[in-house]
Structure formats: structure tokens, C-alpha cells
Design a protein around this motif. Sequence first.
Motif, PDB file in Angstrom:
ATOM      1  N   GLU A   1      33.423 -31.014 -72.048  1.00  0.00           N
ATOM      2  CA  GLU A   1      33.707 -29.630 -71.665  1.00  0.00           C
ATOM      3  C   GLU A   1      34.208 -29.558 -70.226  1.00  0.00           C
ATOM      4  N   ALA A   2      33.617 -30.337 -69.345  1.00  0.00           N
ATOM      5  CA  ALA A   2      34.047 -30.331 -67.949  1.00  0.00           C
ATOM      6  C   ALA A   2      35.487 -30.829 -67.829  1.00  0.00           C
ATOM      7  N   ARG A   3      35.825 -31.889 -68.535  1.00  0.00           N
ATOM      8  CA  ARG A   3      37.196 -32.408 -68.485  1.00  0.00           C
ATOM      9  C   ARG A   3      38.173 -31.418 -69.099  1.00  0.00           C
ATOM     10  N   ARG A   4      37.766 -30.757 -70.173  1.00  0.00           N
ATOM     11  CA  ARG A   4      38.649 -29.804 -70.840  1.00  0.00           C
ATOM     12  C   ARG A   4      38.943 -28.612 -69.928  1.00  0.00           C
ATOM     13  N   HIS A   5      37.936 -28.147 -69.215  1.00  0.00           N
ATOM     14  CA  HIS A   5      38.122 -26.974 -68.361  1.00  0.00           C
ATOM     15  C   HIS A   5      38.787 -27.315 -67.035  1.00  0.00           C
ATOM     16  N   THR A   6      38.707 -28.566 -66.602  1.00  0.00           N
ATOM     17  CA  THR A   6      39.246 -28.919 -65.292  1.00  0.00           C
ATOM     18  C   THR A   6      40.558 -29.674 -65.385  1.00  0.00           C
ATOM     19  N   SER A   7      41.126 -29.840 -66.558  1.00  0.00           N
ATOM     20  CA  SER A   7      42.373 -30.592 -66.650  1.00  0.00           C
ATOM     21  C   SER A   7      43.463 -29.877 -65.872  1.00  0.00           C
TER      22      SER A   7
ATOM     23  N   GLY B   1      42.407 -30.429 -60.397  1.00  0.00           N
ATOM     24  CA  GLY B   1      42.105 -31.201 -59.205  1.00  0.00           C
ATOM     25  C   GLY B   1      40.779 -31.916 -59.205  1.00  0.00           C
ATOM     26  N   LEU B   2      40.611 -32.672 -58.155  1.00  0.00           N
ATOM     27  CA  LEU B   2      39.450 -33.535 -57.996  1.00  0.00           C
ATOM     28  C   LEU B   2      38.171 -32.740 -57.740  1.00  0.00           C
TER      29      LEU B   2
ATOM     30  N   GLY C   1      34.711 -33.156 -59.833  1.00  0.00           N
ATOM     31  CA  GLY C   1      33.427 -33.477 -59.216  1.00  0.00           C
ATOM     32  C   GLY C   1      32.347 -32.479 -59.591  1.00  0.00           C
ATOM     33  N   LEU C   2      32.706 -31.198 -59.658  1.00  0.00           N
ATOM     34  CA  LEU C   2      31.729 -30.188 -60.070  1.00  0.00           C
ATOM     35  C   LEU C   2      31.297 -30.397 -61.517  1.00  0.00           C
TER      36      LEU C   2
END
Length: 87
Positions: A15-21, A24-25, A29-30
Motif C-alpha cells: 500500500e505504501a509503494r502504491r500510494h507513493t509511486s 519521491g523518497l 520513507g514515511l
Amino acid sequence: MSLVRNLFTTFVGYEARRHTSGHGLRNFGLGMLAARIATRSVPGALLVGGVLIAKKLYDDAKEAEALPASETVIEIEGRPVPEQPQT
């Protein structure tokens, strides 16, 4: 317990990767921090899970409010093309 932790870490990481694609870095990290908090304690898991659910409900509500492209009114003002002077 290890299997549950691995499954939850995988889900939160996904989910984190999907929302942050493409964001940025810092957001990556968050997302990693959220995954670590969620896997360390039950209250952390409830907090991160609750935030993910709230974000999903918020996004769905915003999407429901938006007009579909087929119903969007586009106003086009017709202006005559200026004529070129004859030389």
C-alpha cells in the motif's frame, strides 16, 4: 505470529509503494516507517490500518463527487478567425 507479521508487513509495504509511486523518497520513507510501526505493536497496527481505511474511504468519496467526463460541460466560445490582409 511470524506469518501474520510477514503478511501484514507485505500488505502495508504494498500500500505504501502504491500510494507513493512517483512522489519521491520522503513518502517512501514515511511508508517504510508506517510498516515498521504497524509490525511492532498491536496499537501501531490498528493506527496504520485505520489510517489506510480512512484514506480509502476519503478517496472513494472524492471520486463519487466528481462528475464523469461524459457529463462535464465544456463551454466553447466561438470567435471568428481574423482575416489576413491581402498584400
